[in-house]
Design an enzyme around this catalytic site. Structure first.
Site, mmCIF file in Angstrom:
data_model
loop_
_atom_site.group_PDB
_atom_site.id
_atom_site.type_symbol
_atom_site.label_atom_id
_atom_site.label_comp_id
_atom_site.label_asym_id
_atom_site.label_seq_id
_atom_site.Cartn_x
_atom_site.Cartn_y
_atom_site.Cartn_z
ATOM 1 N N TYR A 141 -2.535 -1.271 10.235
ATOM 2 C CA TYR A 141 -2.485 -1.448 8.780
ATOM 3 C C TYR A 141 -1.092 -1.102 8.243
ATOM 4 O O TYR A 141 -0.518 -1.841 7.434
ATOM 5 C CB TYR A 141 -3.546 -0.568 8.129
ATOM 6 C CG TYR A 141 -3.741 -0.804 6.651
ATOM 7 C CD1 TYR A 141 -4.507 -1.871 6.195
ATOM 8 C CD2 TYR A 141 -3.178 0.052 5.705
ATOM 9 C CE1 TYR A 141 -4.699 -2.084 4.839
ATOM 10 C CE2 TYR A 141 -3.366 -0.155 4.351
ATOM 11 C CZ TYR A 141 -4.132 -1.223 3.926
ATOM 12 O OH TYR A 141 -4.313 -1.433 2.578
ATOM 13 N N SER A 187 0.868 -1.180 0.000
ATOM 14 C CA SER A 187 0.000 0.000 0.000
ATOM 15 C C SER A 187 0.898 1.222 0.000
ATOM 16 O O SER A 187 2.097 1.126 0.329
ATOM 17 C CB SER A 187 -0.885 0.006 1.262
ATOM 18 O OG SER A 187 -1.539 1.251 1.435
#
Length: 283
Positions: A156, A143
């Site tokens: 995350y 990401s």
């Protein structure tokens, strides 16, 4: 490079979002597919859509990537169905909203089991098969939050930074060993998927308005379509790109982090707030 035409690929998280877009585009380019997801209905829908547009062989496999045993079963079934399988795309992932003190350890473990360990276990399960091929490719989806780390995303970011580190080190190991397996790590910026809307919330988060605001901010930044993301990933496979940035926002944040590695957050926060305000005004 790894040619798409005539290849066979295993794709996790294939029922929606980037995974679904990858499945559709790969099939159109002549690639057979082993598609995996927890959402069996979604898998069947993707398979039916592919069948209308191409004659590629597609198998569907229910898979929770947080369960190592299920990953091993998926790898065996996928390789049995597609003996020449030579591409693995570790795409499945989840999100968790909340600052570190608002998240229970069990929740962080849940996210890590999917976003990081799922990638590691799938890579381990498929690597012997890939190593036997003339050309092969692993794609691990990290990401932009594997490059920058905003507040409220500690779990995350930790997992996606881990995916990045694991992928880069493994890529170097494969190169030193002269392996036919290439590896790309992908850093999407804002892509218009349901990952934010489907995110779990830390048990310590009691303000529902915060969740709504977080989703709104994500939507403001989600300028890239899953189809566009899929095209960029496939181009990266074909050209053996080690790092694939998706979206102008990802490219901006990557450059900002390079120039201001310890102080990127304040200018980035202003940019995010400006984008969110623009969306709110347009409503």
């Amino acid at each position: 490079m790894t040619a798409i035409q005539g290849s066979a690929a295993a794709v996790t998280g294939a029922a929606s979002g980037i995974g679904r877009a990858l499945a559709l585009e790969l099939s159109l380019r002549g690639c057979d597919l082993a598609l995996a997801d927890r959402d069996e209905a979604g898998l069947q829908a993707v398979g039916a859509e592919i069948a209308k547009a191409s004659q590629r062989k597609v198998t569907a496999h229910r898979l929770d990537v947080g369960e190592p045993g299920q990953i091993e079963d998926f790898a065996r079934a996928a390789i049995t169905a597609h003996p020449a399988l030579n591409i693995v795309i570790n795409n499945a992932g989840v999100a968790l909203l909340g600052q570190f003190g608002e998240i229970e350890q069990a929740q962080m473990d849940w996210l890590f089991n999917i976003n990081f360990w799922g990638t590691v276990h799938a890579t381990r399960a498929f690597l012997p098969q890939l190593s036997r091929q003339r050309e092969a490719h692993i794609v691990n989806i990290s990401s932009i939050f594997g490059i920058v780390a905003p507040p409220g995303q500690s779990a995350y970011c930790a997992a996606k930074f881990a995916v990045r580190g694991f992928s880069e080190s493994l890529r170097h190991e494969l190169a030193v060993a002269g392996s036919p397996v290439k590896l790309s790590v992908v850093h999407p910026g804002g892509v218009a998927t349901n990952i934010a809307r489907n995110a779990r919330t830390g048990t310590g988060v009691t303000d529902n308005a915060r969740r709504a605001q977080s989703i709104e901010r994500f939507d403001a930044l989600a300028k890239t379509t899953p189809a566009a993301a899929a095209l960029r990933i496939i181009a990266g496979i074909e050209k053996n790109r080690p790092r694939i940035l998706i979206g102008n926002d990802a490219r901006f944040m990557d450059l900002l982090q390079r120039f201001r590695p310890a102080t990127y957050w304040k200018p980035l926060q202003r940019r995010i707030e400006k984008a969110a305000a623009k969306v709110a005004t347009a409503k």
